[in-house]
Design an enzyme around this catalytic site. Structure first.
Site, PDB file in Angstrom:
ATOM      1  N   LYS A  28      42.839  -2.132  76.630  1.00 17.51           N
ATOM      2  CA  LYS A  28      43.661  -1.236  75.815  1.00 17.51           C
ATOM      3  C   LYS A  28      42.899   0.031  75.433  1.00 17.51           C
ATOM      4  CE  LYS A  28      47.288  -0.257  73.260  1.00 17.51           C
ATOM      5  NZ  LYS A  28      48.434   0.295  74.023  1.00 17.51           N
TER       6      LYS A  28
ATOM      7  N   TRP B 230      35.776  -7.560  78.333  1.00 13.76           N
ATOM      8  CA  TRP B 230      36.201  -6.798  79.512  1.00 13.76           C
ATOM      9  C   TRP B 230      34.905  -6.395  80.202  1.00 13.76           C
ATOM     10  CZ3 TRP B 230      35.731  -1.959  81.791  1.00 13.76           C
ATOM     11  CH2 TRP B 230      36.712  -1.628  82.745  1.00 13.76           C
TER      12      TRP B 230
ATOM     13  N   ASN C 214      30.404  -4.837  71.623  1.00 10.32           N
ATOM     14  CA  ASN C 214      31.405  -4.047  72.353  1.00 10.32           C
ATOM     15  C   ASN C 214      30.774  -2.698  72.634  1.00 10.32           C
ATOM     16  OD1 ASN C 214      33.700  -2.682  73.259  1.00 10.32           O
ATOM     17  ND2 ASN C 214      34.345  -2.178  71.178  1.00 10.32           N
ATOM     18  N   GLY C 215      30.752  -2.288  73.914  1.00 12.51           N
ATOM     19  CA  GLY C 215      30.169  -0.989  74.260  1.00 12.51           C
ATOM     20  C   GLY C 215      29.242  -1.130  75.451  1.00 12.51           C
TER      21      GLY C 215
ATOM     22  N   CYS D 228      35.784  -4.300  74.802  1.00 10.26           N
ATOM     23  CA  CYS D 228      35.859  -5.688  74.384  1.00 10.26           C
ATOM     24  C   CYS D 228      36.371  -5.718  72.954  1.00 10.26           C
ATOM     25  CB  CYS D 228      34.478  -6.317  74.432  1.00 10.26           C
ATOM     26  SG  CYS D 228      33.686  -6.095  76.021  1.00 10.26           S
TER      27      CYS D 228
ATOM     28  N   GLU E  97      50.983   0.167  86.769  1.00 14.16           N
ATOM     29  CA  GLU E  97      49.950  -0.539  86.011  1.00 14.16           C
ATOM     30  C   GLU E  97      50.413  -1.920  85.556  1.00 14.16           C
ATOM     31  OE1 GLU E  97      48.604   1.254  82.337  1.00 14.16           O
ATOM     32  OE2 GLU E  97      50.597   1.967  81.836  1.00 14.16           O
TER      33      GLU E  97
ATOM     34  N   HIS F 254      55.541  19.278 100.830  1.00 17.24           N
ATOM     35  CA  HIS F 254      54.258  19.849 101.242  1.00 17.24           C
ATOM     36  C   HIS F 254      53.326  18.771 101.779  1.00 17.24           C
ATOM     37  CE1 HIS F 254      55.207  23.847  99.852  1.00 17.24           C
ATOM     38  NE2 HIS F 254      55.752  23.290  98.780  1.00 17.24           N
TER      39      HIS F 254
ATOM     40  N   ARG G  24      42.135  -5.978  74.171  1.00 19.49           N
ATOM     41  CA  ARG G  24      40.982  -5.112  74.416  1.00 19.49           C
ATOM     42  C   ARG G  24      40.131  -5.610  75.580  1.00 19.49           C
ATOM     43  NH1 ARG G  24      39.939  -1.861  70.083  1.00 19.49           N
ATOM     44  NH2 ARG G  24      37.844  -1.541  70.857  1.00 19.49           N
TER      45      ARG G  24
ATOM     46  N   LYS H  88      53.583   3.840  84.589  1.00 21.67           N
ATOM     47  CA  LYS H  88      54.191   2.672  83.934  1.00 21.67           C
ATOM     48  C   LYS H  88      54.492   1.587  84.965  1.00 21.67           C
ATOM     49  CE  LYS H  88      53.251   3.121  80.946  1.00 21.67           C
ATOM     50  NZ  LYS H  88      52.472   3.818  80.035  1.00 21.67           N
TER      51      LYS H  88
ATOM     52  N   GLU I 238      54.201   9.884  84.462  1.00 21.57           N
ATOM     53  CA  GLU I 238      54.097   8.775  83.505  1.00 21.57           C
ATOM     54  C   GLU I 238      54.921   7.569  83.993  1.00 21.57           C
ATOM     55  OE1 GLU I 238      52.413   7.608  81.233  1.00 21.57           O
ATOM     56  OE2 GLU I 238      53.667   6.304  80.015  1.00 21.57           O
TER      57      GLU I 238
HETATM   58  O1  M6R Z   1      44.161   5.007  73.240  1.00 19.65           O
HETATM   59  P1  M6R Z   1      44.475   6.173  74.131  1.00 19.65           P
HETATM   60  O2  M6R Z   1      45.844   6.721  73.937  1.00 19.65           O
HETATM   61  O3  M6R Z   1      43.427   7.254  74.050  1.00 19.65           O
HETATM   62  O4  M6R Z   1      44.400   5.561  75.592  1.00 19.65           O
HETATM   63  C1  M6R Z   1      44.529   6.398  76.704  1.00 19.65           C
HETATM   64  C2  M6R Z   1      44.735   5.605  77.969  1.00 19.65           C
HETATM   65  O5  M6R Z   1      43.673   4.737  78.198  1.00 19.65           O
HETATM   66  C3  M6R Z   1      46.033   4.783  77.958  1.00 19.65           C
HETATM   67  O6  M6R Z   1      47.133   5.596  77.694  1.00 19.65           O
HETATM   68  C4  M6R Z   1      46.205   4.098  79.325  1.00 19.65           C
HETATM   69  O7  M6R Z   1      46.446   5.032  80.329  1.00 19.65           O
HETATM   70  C5  M6R Z   1      47.303   3.034  79.307  1.00 19.65           C
HETATM   71  N1  M6R Z   1      47.011   2.085  80.333  1.00 19.65           N
HETATM   72  C6  M6R Z   1      48.657   3.575  79.564  1.00 19.65           C
HETATM   73  O8  M6R Z   1      49.648   2.616  79.592  1.00 19.65           O
END
Ligand code: M6R
Length: 587
Positions: A582, A74, A100-101, A2, A473, A489, A27, A470, A466
C-alpha cells in the site's frame, strides 16, 4: 512497505499485535511474525505466508507477556522465507526487533560484524547485532540503541526489545511510525488502523525520534541529540471505517463509499482554500507531484488547471522528479498528492523543493504523515482509512480537491463545490448493486482476455491511464491506456479481432474519440464505450452521466468496479494484489 506494531501495557500482547498486524497487512503480506517478552524470556513465532495461514499453523496469539512486537513483510532484502521474516535477534538472543524500511549501508555495517552469526539475508538483522555489540562494550540498552541508530543510513521504523529490560524502544527515520496512547497502554505502529479499536489518541514521531516506552514515554531526537517533548493528537477516524462491514472486500467497500467521501471534500474551509488558490495564482512555477494513481490525479489536475483556470501547471511523477530538480527555485510551488503521505519518491521531491526555498503544499489523506508534517500547508482529502491496496476513494477525493482548487484560482470556488454536490446521487447510482451486477456481466465476458486497451482525450486521457492501472493491478490482465489520438502512431498494430478497447467519451471529446473508436473497430476491435450516450460503434455501453469538469470522477468509478469484478472472477485477492504494498516507502 512493511507494517509493524508493538504493545506495552497490562493486557496480553500477542492477540492485540495479531489483530493489529491483520489491519496492517495491506502494507505487506509475504511473511509475518510476533515476539513477546515474558519473565526475561523472548517468545518468537514467524513464518512466510499470509498472517491468517501462519496463525493456523503456529497459533500466533498464545505467546505469553504484556509487551511485544509484530511485523508483516513486503520483501526487499532477501527472499520470502521463514529466516528472513521478522522479528530478528542478535547472536545471543538478547535483542529482538522489527523493522520497516531499508538500511542502505547495511553491507558496510555487516562487515563490522565479523564473527557474528547472521541467520537471515535481510538488512534488518544487522541492527540487532549492532545493538548487542554496543551493549557488550558496556552501554545500556538505550545508549546502545542511540549509537546504533546514528550509524544507520536509509529509512527505518523500528521497534526493539531487550531481554533484560521491560522497556520498548521505537525509532523512526523517513518511515512512518506513530504511537497510539491508551489508558496505560501504548501501541507504536506504522498506521492508525492497527490500534484504532483501542484508542484515538496518537503521538506522531518526528524524523530522528526515538521513544522509550514502559509505564510512561520519553522521547529523544537523534539529530538534535537531546530529549524532546511530543504532543498527543486526537484522530477523527471512526474504527468502523477501518472494517469491512458487510462487504466481501475493502476494495468494493471503499468504491461504494465514494458517494460520501467525495462530499466530504466539499467541507474544506473556504478561506483556507482561497489562500491556497492565491499562492497557486502567484507562483509561475507550479508542479504537481505524486506516484502511481496519485500521479494520474496530478495529471488530471494539470488538465483541470489549464481548462478551468487557464493556468499552466505541470504534473511530474515522483519517481522521475529528480530529472526536473534543475527547474526548482524559491519561486517554485510543489503540490504533492498522496493518500498515505509516506511515498518515498513524493517525499524526496518535496524535500528537493524545500532545499532551494520552494513552497510545498500537499493534498493528503493521512493526517500526521511525513508529507503532512513536512508541507507548508496540507489539504486533507478526508476519505477515511483506505485499506485496500488499490487506490479508489483516495483517487476521486484527490481529483475532487484539485477540481475545487482550479475553480478557486479563478474565484469560482462555489461553482466547484456545486459541481461536487451534484455528484452525490450520481455516484450513489454508479456504485449501486444494479450497476455492480451489470459490470459483473461485462467482467464475465472479459475475464479470459490477455489485453485490454483504454483510450480517452482531454480529461479522459489521464482517466484512461488510471483505468488501465486499476484493471491490471488487481486482475493481472495486461491493460494499457492511451491518448485517443496516439493509438494510430503505433499501438494500433496491437488491435486484432476481438481486442477489447474501452473508450471514454465526454461531450467535448465525443467527435474525435468516436473516430478513434471507429479506427479500432474497423481493425476488429471490440469497443466498450463509457459515456453519457450510446453510439453505434460501441459493442458494449456503460452509461455515466455528463458532469463536465467532474467527468474524471464519474468515468473512473465503473472501471474500479470492473477491475474488482475481474479480480474476483479470476480468483485474485482484490485487497492484496500480488507483489504490491500500500505504501511504497522505498525508492
Ligand atoms: O500513498 P500514495 O497515494 O502516495 O501512493 C501512491 C501509489 O503508490 C499508489 O497510488 C499506487 O499506485 C496504487 N497501487 C494505486 O492503486
Amino acid at each position: 512497505m512493511c507494517g509493524i506494531i508493538g504493545y506495552v501495557g497490562k493486557r496480553k500482547a500477542a492477540p492485540i499485535i495479531f489483530q493489529g498486524l491483520k489491519k496492517l497487512e495491506y502494507r505487506g503480506y509475504d511473511s509475518a511474525g510476533i515476539a513477546t517478552l515474558h519473565d526475561g524470556e523472548f517468545f518468537i513465532k514467524k513464518d512466510a505466508g499470509k498472517i491468517d495461514d501462519i496463525h493456523k499453523r503456529l497459533n500466533l496469539t498464545d505467546l505469553p507477556g504484556s509487551i511485544g512486537i509484530g511485523h508483516t513483510r513486503w520483501a526487499t532484502h532477501g527472499g520470502v522465507t521463514k529466516e528472513n521474516a521478522h522479528p530478528h535477534t542478535d547472536c545471543h538472543g538478547n535483542i529482538v526487533l522489527v523493522h520497516n524500511g531499508i538500511i542502505e549501508n547495511y553491507q558496510e555495517l555487516k562487515r563490522l560484524l565479523s564473527g557474528h552469526d547472521m541467520r537471515s539475508e535481510t538488512d534488518t538483522e544487522i541492527i540487532a547485532h549492532l545493538i548487542g555489540e554496543e551493549m557488550k562494550n558496556g552501554k545500556d540498552f538505550v545508549e546502545a540503541t542511540k549509537s546504533t541508530l546514528k550509524k544507520l543510513e536509509g529509512q527505518y521504523a523500528l521497534l526493539i526489545l531487550n531481554k533484560n529490560d521491560n522497556r520498548m524502544i521505537a525509532a523512526r527515520r523517513k518511515a512512518p511510525l506513530l504511537i497510539g496512547v491508551g489508558d496505560g497502554d501504548y501501541f507504536p505502529a506504522s498506521d492508525i488502523p492497527a490500534f484504532l479499536d483501542y484508542t484515538k489518541n496518537v503521538i506522531y514521531l518526528s524524523d530522528g525520534d526515538m521513544a522509550v516506552i514502559d509505564g510512561e514515554m520519553k522521547f529523544f531526537n537523534i539529530d538534535l541529540n537531546k530529549e524532546v517533548q511530543r504532543e498527543i493528537s486526537t484522530i477523527d477516524w471512526d474504527p468502523e471505517q477501518a472494517k469491512k462491514g458487510d462487504f466481501d472486500h475493502f476494495m468494493i467497500k471503499e468504491i461504494v463509499e465514494q458517494n460520501e467521501t467525495i462530499q466530504r471534500v466539499i467541507e474544506q474551509d473556504d478561506s483556507f482554500m482561497l489562500s491556497i488558490a492565491d499562492e497557486i495564482k502567484k507562483h509561475k512555477n507550479v508542479i504537481l507531484v505524486g506516484c502511481g494513481t496519485a500521479y494520474y490525479a496530478c495529471l488530471t489536475g494539470s488538465y483541470l488547471f489549464s481548462k478551468i483556470a487557464n493556468k499552466y501547471v505541470i504534473a511530474v511523477s515522483g519517481s522521475e522528479f529528480s530529472n526536473f530538480k534543475g527547474l526548482l527555485n524559491e519561486d517554485t510551488l510543489i503540490i504533492a498528492v498522496s493518500q498515505s503521505g509516506e511515498t518515498a519518491d513524493t517525499l524526496e521531491a518535496i524535500r528537493a523543493a524545500k532545499s532551494v526555498g520552494g513552497k510545498v503544499f500537499s493534498i493528503v489523506n493521512v493526517r500526521g504523515s511525513s508529507l503532512d508534517r513536512e508541507s507548508d500547508e496540507s489539504i486533507y482529502t478526508k476519505a477515511g482509512p483506505e485499506i485496500g491496496v488499490v487506490s479508489t476513494k483516495a483517487y476521486t477525493a484527490q481529483v475532487a480537491v484539485l477540481l475545487l482548487l482550479a475553480h478557486a484560482v479563478v474565484g469560482k470556488l462555489e461553482e466547484g463545490k456545486n459541481r461536487l454536490k451534484n455528484l452525490h446521487a450520481l455516484v450513489y447510482n454508479l456504485t449501486a448493486l444494479s450497476t455492480r451486477k451489470y459490470l459483473r456481466r461485462l467482467a464475465e465476458k472479459l475475464k479470459d482476455e490477455e489485453h485490454i486497451f483504454t483510450i480517452g482525450r482531454g480529461l479522459m486521457y489521464p482517466t484512461a491511464l488510471e483505468a488501465a492501472l486499476k484493471l491490471k493491478e488487481v486482475s493481472y490482465i495486461h491493460a494499457e491506456g492511451f491518448a485517443g489520438g496516439d493509438l494510430k502512431h503505433g499501438s494500433i498494430a496491437l488491435i486484432e479481432k476481438g481486442t477489447p478497447t474501452i473508450v471514454f467519451v465526454t461531450k467535448d471529446t465525443e467527435r474525435d474519440v468516436i473516430s478513434n473508436a471507429m479506427e479500432i473497430k474497423s481493425r476488429g476491435g471490440y469497443i466498450i464505450g463509457v459515456g453519457p450516450e450510446n453510439n453505434e460503434v460501441f459493442d458494449h455501453f456503460i452509461k455515466v452521466p455528463e458532469v463536465g469538469f467532474a467527468d474524471p470522477i464519474t468515468h473512473i468509478i465503473p472501471m474500479q468496479i470492473l477491475g474488482y469484478q475481474l479480480a474476483v472472477l479470476r480468483g485474485c485477492d482484490p485487497d492484496k494484489p500480488r507483489n504490491l504494498a500500500k505504501s511504497v516507502v522505498v525508492k
